[in-house]
Design a protein around this motif. Structure first.
Motif, PDB file in Angstrom:
ATOM      1  N   LEU A  91       0.856  -1.185   0.000  1.00  0.00           N
ATOM      2  CA  LEU A  91       0.000   0.000   0.000  1.00  0.00           C
ATOM      3  C   LEU A  91       0.893   1.236   0.000  1.00  0.00           C
ATOM      4  CD1 LEU A  91      -3.035   1.007   0.473  1.00  0.00           C
ATOM      5  CD2 LEU A  91      -2.338   1.242   2.874  1.00  0.00           C
ATOM      6  N   TRP A  92       0.551   2.229  -0.829  1.00  0.00           N
ATOM      7  CA  TRP A  92       1.315   3.473  -0.807  1.00  0.00           C
ATOM      8  C   TRP A  92       1.128   4.154   0.541  1.00  0.00           C
ATOM      9  CZ3 TRP A  92       0.441   8.485   0.385  1.00  0.00           C
ATOM     10  CH2 TRP A  92       1.444   9.399   0.038  1.00  0.00           C
ATOM     11  N   TRP A  93       2.227   4.313   1.281  1.00  0.00           N
ATOM     12  CA  TRP A  93       2.186   5.028   2.557  1.00  0.00           C
ATOM     13  C   TRP A  93       3.606   5.092   3.110  1.00  0.00           C
ATOM     14  CZ3 TRP A  93      -1.517   7.939   4.517  1.00  0.00           C
ATOM     15  CH2 TRP A  93      -1.460   8.351   5.857  1.00  0.00           C
ATOM     16  N   PRO A  94       4.104   6.259   3.481  1.00  0.00           N
ATOM     17  CA  PRO A  94       5.455   6.357   4.040  1.00  0.00           C
ATOM     18  C   PRO A  94       5.542   5.657   5.398  1.00  0.00           C
ATOM     19  CG  PRO A  94       4.681   8.501   3.266  1.00  0.00           C
ATOM     20  CD  PRO A  94       3.488   7.584   3.284  1.00  0.00           C
ATOM     21  N   TYR A  95       6.206   4.523   5.427  1.00  0.00           N
ATOM     22  CA  TYR A  95       6.257   3.674   6.619  1.00  0.00           C
ATOM     23  C   TYR A  95       7.688   3.204   6.854  1.00  0.00           C
ATOM     24  CZ  TYR A  95       5.678  -0.606   9.411  1.00  0.00           C
ATOM     25  OH  TYR A  95       5.801  -1.584  10.379  1.00  0.00           O
ATOM     26  N   ARG A  96       8.187   3.415   8.044  1.00  0.00           N
ATOM     27  CA  ARG A  96       9.521   2.960   8.455  1.00  0.00           C
ATOM     28  C   ARG A  96      10.588   3.376   7.431  1.00  0.00           C
ATOM     29  NH1 ARG A  96       9.267  -0.880  12.754  1.00  0.00           N
ATOM     30  NH2 ARG A  96      11.480  -1.277  12.390  1.00  0.00           N
ATOM     31  N   ILE A  97      10.667   4.679   7.191  1.00  0.00           N
ATOM     32  CA  ILE A  97      11.646   5.172   6.236  1.00  0.00           C
ATOM     33  C   ILE A  97      12.145   6.544   6.671  1.00  0.00           C
ATOM     34  CG2 ILE A  97       9.827   6.082   4.727  1.00  0.00           C
ATOM     35  CD1 ILE A  97      11.715   5.481   2.357  1.00  0.00           C
ATOM     36  N   GLU A  98      13.403   6.777   6.462  1.00  0.00           N
ATOM     37  CA  GLU A  98      14.054   8.046   6.745  1.00  0.00           C
ATOM     38  C   GLU A  98      14.939   8.403   5.538  1.00  0.00           C
ATOM     39  OE1 GLU A  98      16.314   7.221  10.251  1.00  0.00           O
ATOM     40  OE2 GLU A  98      14.576   7.298  11.580  1.00  0.00           O
ATOM     41  N   PRO A  99      15.387   9.667   5.419  1.00  0.00           N
ATOM     42  CA  PRO A  99      15.191  10.811   6.329  1.00  0.00           C
ATOM     43  C   PRO A  99      13.848  11.497   6.110  1.00  0.00           C
ATOM     44  CG  PRO A  99      16.633  11.446   4.530  1.00  0.00           C
ATOM     45  CD  PRO A  99      16.343   9.979   4.336  1.00  0.00           C
TER      46      PRO A  99
ATOM     47  N   ALA B 229      12.939  14.513   6.189  1.00  0.00           N
ATOM     48  CA  ALA B 229      12.939  15.740   5.400  1.00  0.00           C
ATOM     49  C   ALA B 229      12.808  15.475   3.909  1.00  0.00           C
ATOM     50  CB  ALA B 229      14.222  16.529   5.677  1.00  0.00           C
ATOM     51  N   GLU B 230      13.190  14.287   3.460  1.00  0.00           N
ATOM     52  CA  GLU B 230      13.164  13.965   2.036  1.00  0.00           C
ATOM     53  C   GLU B 230      11.977  13.085   1.644  1.00  0.00           C
ATOM     54  OE1 GLU B 230      15.295  15.229   0.035  1.00  0.00           O
ATOM     55  OE2 GLU B 230      16.946  15.877   1.319  1.00  0.00           O
ATOM     56  N   VAL B 231      11.502  12.306   2.594  1.00  0.00           N
ATOM     57  CA  VAL B 231      10.530  11.250   2.282  1.00  0.00           C
ATOM     58  C   VAL B 231       9.250  11.792   1.666  1.00  0.00           C
ATOM     59  CG1 VAL B 231       8.980   9.565   3.353  1.00  0.00           C
ATOM     60  CG2 VAL B 231      11.420   9.551   3.904  1.00  0.00           C
ATOM     61  N   GLY B 232       8.748  12.898   2.180  1.00  0.00           N
ATOM     62  CA  GLY B 232       7.483  13.425   1.685  1.00  0.00           C
ATOM     63  C   GLY B 232       7.491  13.705   0.194  1.00  0.00           C
ATOM     64  N   ALA B 233       8.528  14.391  -0.276  1.00  0.00           N
ATOM     65  CA  ALA B 233       8.614  14.723  -1.703  1.00  0.00           C
ATOM     66  C   ALA B 233       8.766  13.456  -2.545  1.00  0.00           C
ATOM     67  CB  ALA B 233       9.782  15.667  -1.947  1.00  0.00           C
ATOM     68  N   TRP B 234       9.591  12.516  -2.095  1.00  0.00           N
ATOM     69  CA  TRP B 234       9.757  11.254  -2.832  1.00  0.00           C
ATOM     70  C   TRP B 234       8.431  10.506  -2.927  1.00  0.00           C
ATOM     71  CZ3 TRP B 234      14.510   9.525   0.517  1.00  0.00           C
ATOM     72  CH2 TRP B 234      15.653  10.223   0.092  1.00  0.00           C
ATOM     73  N   ALA B 235       7.725  10.448  -1.792  1.00  0.00           N
ATOM     74  CA  ALA B 235       6.463   9.704  -1.753  1.00  0.00           C
ATOM     75  C   ALA B 235       5.410  10.348  -2.652  1.00  0.00           C
ATOM     76  CB  ALA B 235       5.961   9.598  -0.317  1.00  0.00           C
ATOM     77  N   LEU B 236       5.310  11.671  -2.633  1.00  0.00           N
ATOM     78  CA  LEU B 236       4.297  12.349  -3.440  1.00  0.00           C
ATOM     79  C   LEU B 236       4.602  12.208  -4.933  1.00  0.00           C
ATOM     80  CD1 LEU B 236       3.759  15.567  -1.296  1.00  0.00           C
ATOM     81  CD2 LEU B 236       2.147  13.673  -1.608  1.00  0.00           C
TER      82      LEU B 236
ATOM     83  N   THR C  25       6.614   2.861  -1.914  1.00  0.00           N
ATOM     84  CA  THR C  25       6.038   4.188  -1.731  1.00  0.00           C
ATOM     85  C   THR C  25       6.903   5.300  -2.302  1.00  0.00           C
ATOM     86  OG1 THR C  25       4.812   3.489   0.233  1.00  0.00           O
ATOM     87  CG2 THR C  25       5.281   5.843   0.048  1.00  0.00           C
ATOM     88  N   VAL C  26       8.219   5.147  -2.230  1.00  0.00           N
ATOM     89  CA  VAL C  26       9.105   6.244  -2.663  1.00  0.00           C
ATOM     90  C   VAL C  26       9.886   5.918  -3.938  1.00  0.00           C
ATOM     91  CG1 VAL C  26       9.365   7.070  -0.290  1.00  0.00           C
ATOM     92  CG2 VAL C  26      11.052   5.458  -1.222  1.00  0.00           C
ATOM     93  N   ALA C  27       9.635   4.755  -4.537  1.00  0.00           N
ATOM     94  CA  ALA C  27      10.481   4.261  -5.628  1.00  0.00           C
ATOM     95  C   ALA C  27      10.702   5.275  -6.736  1.00  0.00           C
ATOM     96  CB  ALA C  27       9.885   2.981  -6.204  1.00  0.00           C
ATOM     97  N   TRP C  28       9.637   5.914  -7.215  1.00  0.00           N
ATOM     98  CA  TRP C  28       9.755   6.786  -8.385  1.00  0.00           C
ATOM     99  C   TRP C  28      10.364   8.137  -8.041  1.00  0.00           C
ATOM    100  CZ3 TRP C  28       9.362   4.641 -12.999  1.00  0.00           C
ATOM    101  CH2 TRP C  28       8.705   3.394 -13.068  1.00  0.00           C
TER     102      TRP C  28
ATOM    103  N   ARG D 204      15.945  11.158  -8.362  1.00  0.00           N
ATOM    104  CA  ARG D 204      17.173  11.680  -7.759  1.00  0.00           C
ATOM    105  C   ARG D 204      18.378  10.834  -8.173  1.00  0.00           C
ATOM    106  NH1 ARG D 204      20.676  15.192  -7.035  1.00  0.00           N
ATOM    107  NH2 ARG D 204      21.947  15.085  -5.148  1.00  0.00           N
ATOM    108  N   ALA D 205      18.237   9.510  -8.144  1.00  0.00           N
ATOM    109  CA  ALA D 205      19.332   8.649  -8.542  1.00  0.00           C
ATOM    110  C   ALA D 205      19.702   8.855 -10.005  1.00  0.00           C
ATOM    111  CB  ALA D 205      18.955   7.180  -8.287  1.00  0.00           C
ATOM    112  N   ALA D 206      18.693   9.076 -10.855  1.00  0.00           N
ATOM    113  CA  ALA D 206      18.946   9.315 -12.272  1.00  0.00           C
ATOM    114  C   ALA D 206      19.730  10.618 -12.482  1.00  0.00           C
ATOM    115  CB  ALA D 206      17.631   9.363 -13.050  1.00  0.00           C
ATOM    116  N   GLU D 207      19.412  11.651 -11.701  1.00  0.00           N
ATOM    117  CA  GLU D 207      20.152  12.909 -11.794  1.00  0.00           C
ATOM    118  C   GLU D 207      21.632  12.681 -11.500  1.00  0.00           C
ATOM    119  OE1 GLU D 207      18.303  15.538  -9.074  1.00  0.00           O
ATOM    120  OE2 GLU D 207      16.408  15.672 -10.209  1.00  0.00           O
ATOM    121  N   LEU D 208      21.927  11.885 -10.464  1.00  0.00           N
ATOM    122  CA  LEU D 208      23.311  11.604 -10.103  1.00  0.00           C
ATOM    123  C   LEU D 208      23.982  10.746 -11.161  1.00  0.00           C
ATOM    124  CD1 LEU D 208      23.027  10.934  -6.264  1.00  0.00           C
ATOM    125  CD2 LEU D 208      23.761  13.028  -7.419  1.00  0.00           C
ATOM    126  N   ALA D 209      23.235   9.808 -11.723  1.00  0.00           N
ATOM    127  CA  ALA D 209      23.792   8.939 -12.761  1.00  0.00           C
ATOM    128  C   ALA D 209      24.175   9.738 -13.995  1.00  0.00           C
ATOM    129  CB  ALA D 209      22.795   7.851 -13.124  1.00  0.00           C
TER     130      ALA D 209
END
Length: 318
Positions: A47-55, A57-64, A303-306, A311-316
Motif C-alpha cells: 500500500l502506498w504510505w510512508p512507513y519505516r523510512i528516513e530521512p 525531510a526527504e521522504v514526503g517529496a519522494w512519496a508524493l 512508496t518512494v520508488a519513483w 534523484r538517482a537518475a540525476e546523479l547517474a
C-alpha cells in the motif's frame, strides 16, 4: 554488449530507476540475482504510505512524486496491478504526519465510532494498492519495451559492472550490506499470510511499533494479504507457524470473517532498513566511472520508488 548504465538489483527500486534512465534515452541493463517475482519487492503488501523510512525531510517529496506515478498507472489496473482502494489507518492522527499529508486528497480524521475493530482513532484514505507480482512483471515488460535488457545475473562486485558501463547504479537493497559494504543496513523481518478473500473490499492497517508487529489486510481479487511483523535484526526467511496464527487472529478482531478464510500460503521478506535512512549518493570508480548508491528504503520502497529514482537518475547523469 556495452551499456550506458548497469543497474544492479531488479526489485521495484531497481526497475523504477532503470526505467527512469531508459526514458531519458540511455542504454540500460539490469542485473538481478532473482526473477522479479522472487525479489523482496514481490513480498511487499503493498500500500502506498510512508512507513519505516528516513530521512523525514526527504521522504514526503519522494512519496508524493511516486503517488503521482501510481495514480497514472491505476488507469489500467489489469495491466499495471495498481488500483485506487479505500481504507483506514488505525491508531493514526493527521497532526502526527508530515507536511506531505496535506497533499493526499481525501485524507481525513475519523470519529471514534467510525474506526473498525478495537481501535478508537484513525484516518480514512483512498490510496494506491499494488498487486506486486503483477506490477513487477509489468514494470519489467515496460522497461524491456523501451530497449532495456534484464539479466538474471548475480554481481560479485560493482567493478564487474563498471567494466561494461561507465555508470553503475546500486539498487541491491539489503545485499548492499556486504557488497558496499555498509554495516548500517539491518533487516526488518516481515511475515505475511495469504488467505482467500471472503469478500473484503477495503484495506486496513494498524501498527504497534513497540511490539514489533502490525495488523493489516489488503484485498486483491483472488486473495487477501494479512500482516504482519516488523522484527528488527531477524533474518529468518522461514515462516513461523505461531506468528502466522497470531496475524490471522489480530486481523479477525477487525473483520471476524477472516478467521474462517482458507489459508493459501505464507511469505517472509526482509526490509532493508538503514541507519541514517535512504542512501542516494554518487562515488567515483577506478578508471573514471561513477557508482550511484541507491538503497536503504526500509518498509517504503514501493512508496518512494519513483521519487527516489528521479534523484538517482540525476546523479547517474552527472
Amino acid at each position: 554488449m556495452r551499456s550506458d548504465v548497469i543497474v544492479v538489483g531488479g526489485g521495484v527500486v531497481g526497475l523504477a530507476t532503470a526505467t527512469t534512465l531508459a526514458e531519458r534515452g540511455l542504454r540500460v541493463r539490469i542485473w538481478s540475482r532473482d526473477a522479479v517475482t522472487r525479489t523482496t519487492s514481490a513480498v511487499a503488501g503493498a500500500l502506498w504510505w510512508p512507513y519505516r523510512i528516513e530521512p523525514a525531510a526527504e521522504v514526503g517529496a519522494w512519496a508524493l512524486a511516486s503517488l503521482r506515478v501510481y495514480g497514472e498507472l491505476a488507469a489500467d489496473p489489469g495491466r499495471s496491478g495498481v488500483r485506487w482502494v479505500a481504507g483506514v489507518h488505525a491508531d493514526t492522527v493527521l497532526d502526527g504526519l508530515g507536511p506531505w499529508a496535506k497533499e493526499v486528497e481525501g485524507l481525513r480524521q475519523l470519529a471514534p465510532e467510525e474506526v473498525p475493530g478495537p481501535y478508537r482513532t484513525g484516518l480514512a484514505a483512498r490510496l494506491p494498492l499494488i498487486d506486486m507480482p503483477v506490477h513487477l512483471a509489468f514494470l519489467r515488460g515496460r522497461f524491456e519495451a523501451m530497449g532495456g535488457v534484464f539479466e538474471e545475473r548475480e554481481a560479485g562486485g560493482f567493478e564487474e559492472a563498471a567494466a561494461l558501463a561507465p555508470v553503475v547504479v546500486d539498487c541491491t537493497g539489503l545485499a548492499a550490506r556486504e557488497l558496499v559494504p555498509d554495516p548500517g543496513l539491518r533487516p526488518v523481518r516481515g511475515q505475511l499470510v495469504l488467505v482467500e478473500n471472503p469478500g473484503i473490499e477495503e484495506w486496513f492497517t494498524a501498527a504497534d511499533e513497540s511490539a514489533g508487529e502490525t495488523t493489516y489486510y489488503f484485498p486483491h481479487a483472488d486473495r487477501l494479504v494479512l500482516g504482519g511483523t516488523a522484527e528488527e535484526g531477524d533474518e529468518r526467511l522461514v515462516p513461523d507457524a505461531a506468528t502466522a496464527a497470531a496475524i490471522v487472529e489480530r486481523c479477525a478482531r477487525v473483520r471476524p470473517e477472516i478467521a474462517g478464510a482458507r489459508v493459501l500460503g505464507h511469505l517472509v521478506g526482509l526490509r532493508p532498513a538503514r541507519a541514517g535512512g535512504v542512501r542516494i549518493e554518487a562515488v567515483p570508480l577506478p578508471g573514471g566511472g561513477r557508482l550511484v548508491h541507491h538503497y536503504g528504503h526500509g518498509g517504503a520502497g514501493v512508496t518512494v520508488a519513483w521519487g527516489c529514482a528521479e534523484r538517482a537518475a540525476e546523479l547517474a547523469l552527472g
